[in-house]
Design a protein around this motif. Structure first.
Motif, PDB file in Angstrom:
ATOM      1  N   VAL A  19       0.878  -1.173   0.000  1.00 51.14           N
ATOM      2  CA  VAL A  19       0.000   0.000   0.000  1.00 51.14           C
ATOM      3  C   VAL A  19       0.913   1.219   0.000  1.00 51.14           C
ATOM      4  N   ILE A  20       0.947   1.909  -1.138  1.00 47.74           N
ATOM      5  CA  ILE A  20       1.980   2.910  -1.374  1.00 47.74           C
ATOM      6  C   ILE A  20       1.380   4.286  -1.647  1.00 47.74           C
ATOM      7  N   SER A  21       1.954   5.305  -1.017  1.00 46.91           N
ATOM      8  CA  SER A  21       1.649   6.696  -1.350  1.00 46.91           C
ATOM      9  C   SER A  21       2.853   7.267  -2.084  1.00 46.91           C
ATOM     10  N   ILE A  22       2.625   7.803  -3.269  1.00 46.05           N
ATOM     11  CA  ILE A  22       3.721   8.316  -4.102  1.00 46.05           C
ATOM     12  C   ILE A  22       3.634   9.830  -4.191  1.00 46.05           C
ATOM     13  N   ASP A  23       4.692  10.505  -3.730  1.00 44.07           N
ATOM     14  CA  ASP A  23       4.741  11.961  -3.763  1.00 44.07           C
ATOM     15  C   ASP A  23       5.334  12.494  -5.055  1.00 44.07           C
ATOM     16  N   SER A  24       6.229  11.729  -5.662  1.00 38.16           N
ATOM     17  CA  SER A  24       6.904  12.168  -6.880  1.00 38.16           C
ATOM     18  C   SER A  24       6.659  11.177  -7.999  1.00 38.16           C
ATOM     19  N   ILE A  25       6.163  11.648  -9.123  1.00 32.95           N
ATOM     20  CA  ILE A  25       5.871  10.764 -10.244  1.00 32.95           C
ATOM     21  C   ILE A  25       7.132  10.061 -10.740  1.00 32.95           C
ATOM     22  N   SER A  26       8.296  10.679 -10.523  1.00 31.28           N
ATOM     23  CA  SER A  26       9.545  10.068 -10.990  1.00 31.28           C
ATOM     24  C   SER A  26       9.857   8.774 -10.249  1.00 31.28           C
ATOM     25  N   ASN A  27       9.246   8.566  -9.086  1.00 32.81           N
ATOM     26  CA  ASN A  27       9.500   7.344  -8.321  1.00 32.81           C
ATOM     27  C   ASN A  27       8.547   6.204  -8.680  1.00 32.81           C
ATOM     28  N   ALA A  28       7.478   6.499  -9.392  1.00 41.16           N
ATOM     29  CA  ALA A  28       6.412   5.514  -9.597  1.00 41.16           C
ATOM     30  C   ALA A  28       6.889   4.258 -10.300  1.00 41.16           C
ATOM     31  N   VAL A  29       7.450   4.403 -11.478  1.00 39.23           N
ATOM     32  CA  VAL A  29       7.840   3.234 -12.266  1.00 39.23           C
ATOM     33  C   VAL A  29       8.988   2.462 -11.623  1.00 39.23           C
ATOM     34  N   PRO A  30      10.080   3.131 -11.195  1.00 38.66           N
ATOM     35  CA  PRO A  30      11.155   2.354 -10.556  1.00 38.66           C
ATOM     36  C   PRO A  30      10.714   1.654  -9.276  1.00 38.66           C
ATOM     37  N   LEU A  31       9.808   2.282  -8.523  1.00 36.63           N
ATOM     38  CA  LEU A  31       9.308   1.639  -7.311  1.00 36.63           C
ATOM     39  C   LEU A  31       8.491   0.405  -7.660  1.00 36.63           C
ATOM     40  N   ALA A  32       7.618   0.516  -8.646  1.00 34.97           N
ATOM     41  CA  ALA A  32       6.823  -0.636  -9.066  1.00 34.97           C
ATOM     42  C   ALA A  32       7.712  -1.768  -9.559  1.00 34.97           C
ATOM     43  N   ARG A  33       8.747  -1.429 -10.286  1.00 33.30           N
ATOM     44  CA  ARG A  33       9.671  -2.450 -10.798  1.00 33.30           C
ATOM     45  C   ARG A  33      10.449  -3.105  -9.658  1.00 33.30           C
ATOM     46  N   ALA A  34      10.806  -2.318  -8.641  1.00 28.77           N
ATOM     47  CA  ALA A  34      11.526  -2.883  -7.495  1.00 28.77           C
ATOM     48  C   ALA A  34      10.641  -3.845  -6.720  1.00 28.77           C
ATOM     49  N   LEU A  35       9.376  -3.492  -6.540  1.00 30.43           N
ATOM     50  CA  LEU A  35       8.440  -4.376  -5.853  1.00 30.43           C
ATOM     51  C   LEU A  35       8.224  -5.659  -6.650  1.00 30.43           C
ATOM     52  N   ALA A  36       8.050  -5.512  -7.955  1.00 28.81           N
ATOM     53  CA  ALA A  36       7.829  -6.684  -8.813  1.00 28.81           C
ATOM     54  C   ALA A  36       9.052  -7.585  -8.849  1.00 28.81           C
ATOM     55  N   ALA A  37      10.237  -6.995  -8.836  1.00 25.79           N
ATOM     56  CA  ALA A  37      11.466  -7.794  -8.844  1.00 25.79           C
ATOM     57  C   ALA A  37      11.564  -8.654  -7.595  1.00 25.79           C
ATOM     58  N   VAL A 180      -2.703  -9.711   2.918  1.00 23.12           N
ATOM     59  CA  VAL A 180      -2.671  -8.551   3.800  1.00 23.12           C
ATOM     60  C   VAL A 180      -2.144  -7.356   3.019  1.00 23.12           C
ATOM     61  N   GLY A 181      -2.497  -6.168   3.475  1.00 18.78           N
ATOM     62  CA  GLY A 181      -1.943  -4.957   2.899  1.00 18.78           C
ATOM     63  C   GLY A 181      -0.967  -4.330   3.864  1.00 18.78           C
ATOM     64  N   GLY A 182       0.119  -3.795   3.346  1.00 18.79           N
ATOM     65  CA  GLY A 182       1.127  -3.180   4.213  1.00 18.79           C
ATOM     66  C   GLY A 182       2.097  -2.333   3.422  1.00 18.79           C
ATOM     67  N   SER A 183       2.889  -1.568   4.141  1.00 17.82           N
ATOM     68  CA  SER A 183       3.848  -0.678   3.478  1.00 17.82           C
ATOM     69  C   SER A 183       5.272  -0.864   3.980  1.00 17.82           C
ATOM     70  N   TRP A 184       5.485  -1.886   4.814  1.00 11.51           N
ATOM     71  CA  TRP A 184       6.802  -2.016   5.437  1.00 11.51           C
ATOM     72  C   TRP A 184       7.909  -2.328   4.448  1.00 11.51           C
ATOM     73  N   MET A 185       7.577  -2.917   3.298  1.00 12.23           N
ATOM     74  CA  MET A 185       8.619  -3.262   2.329  1.00 12.23           C
ATOM     75  C   MET A 185       9.095  -2.054   1.526  1.00 12.23           C
ATOM     76  N   ALA A 186       8.362  -0.942   1.598  1.00  9.83           N
ATOM     77  CA  ALA A 186       8.760   0.261   0.870  1.00  9.83           C
ATOM     78  C   ALA A 186       8.563   1.489   1.754  1.00  9.83           C
ATOM     79  N   PRO A 187       9.292   1.568   2.862  1.00 10.16           N
ATOM     80  CA  PRO A 187       9.145   2.720   3.760  1.00 10.16           C
ATOM     81  C   PRO A 187       9.594   4.010   3.078  1.00 10.16           C
ATOM     82  N   LYS A 188       9.098   5.128   3.580  1.00 10.10           N
ATOM     83  CA  LYS A 188       9.358   6.410   2.926  1.00 10.10           C
ATOM     84  C   LYS A 188      10.839   6.734   2.825  1.00 10.10           C
ATOM     85  N   ASN A 189      11.624   6.318   3.829  1.00  7.69           N
ATOM     86  CA  ASN A 189      13.053   6.657   3.773  1.00  7.69           C
ATOM     87  C   ASN A 189      13.750   5.964   2.616  1.00  7.69           C
TER      88      ASN A 189
END
Length: 227
Positions: A19-37, A180-189
């Protein structure tokens, strides 16, 4: 195929929905690819930021291995906007009759949120067989969901809210929990640092929970078609 069955097929692909909140559009695709990887191919982008719809649009068009959904849907207009952006499913923290009415006419399925037995019963009466349990930890956690399994066996859940890597396995042991839904695998830092490698490593550990869940006795009760 009904909308609910289509949503079930999506949720059965994973043990954890980021469950991800994205502040910068530049992070969207690389973040999705990192999660999928790391093996997490179903993700929820919350509609809490100005970049959220553009993020959904970018992921839907550029990351074919990911099924992207829109979260924090609280009104019909957001459901329509998420659909136009390319979301494959929608998630709400709760529901209203107006939102459920809109969902009936929507091209994508809605996972509405509940926090009580009465709300769950209302959804069942509206024909729903899948729901989000939110906010999971503060609304009763594992014990509450376990207590619903016998009186309301029709409904299966994706608990979200306050769930950590340590707590997640306890939820996944329940017969009425799909994922389950969670955000621990992609924390804001890590996202701010664009540390995609660390996110992939943490995603891989989360994805490993799927194999453990599938090996449980009674898993067949979770994959039967919805009626």
């Amino acid at each position: 195929m009904t909308a609910q069955q289509g949503l079930l097929d999506i949720l059965l692909k994973t043990s954890v929905v980021p469950v991800i909140s994205i502040d910068s559009i530049s992070n969207a695709v690389p973040l999705a690819r990192a999660l999928a990887a790391g093996g997490l191919s179903v993700i929820e982008i919350t509609l809490r930021t100005a970049a959220s719809l553009d993020a959904i649009r970018a992921i839907a068009s550029e990351v074919e291995s990911v099924v992207v959904g829109a979260g924090t849907i609280i009104q019909p207009a957001q459901l329509e906007a998420a659909t136009r952006a390319g979301a494959r499913f929608a998630v709400s923290p709760g529901y209203s009759n107006r939102l459920l009415d809109a969902a009936e006419a929507s091209e994508i399925p809605l996972l509405p949120g509940v926090a009580s037995a009465s709300e769950a019963l209302n959804l069942i009466e509206r024909g729903y067989r899948l729901a989000k349990f939110f906010p999971a930890e503060s609304a009763g956690g594992v014990d509450f969901l376990s207590s619903l399994a016998s009186p309301l066996p029709q409904l299966r859940f994706c608990p979200t809210g306050g769930i950590t890597r340590q707590i997640a396995p306890r939820y996944l042991e329940l017969t009425n929990v799909l994922c389950v839904g969670g955000s621990w695998m992609a924390p804001k830092n890590l996202v701010s640092a664009r540390d995609w490698q660390s996110i992939t490593v943490q995603s891989r550990a989360a994805a490993a929970l799927l194999a453990a869940r599938q090996s449980q006795i009674g898993m067949n009760s979770k994959i039967t078609p919805l009626t």
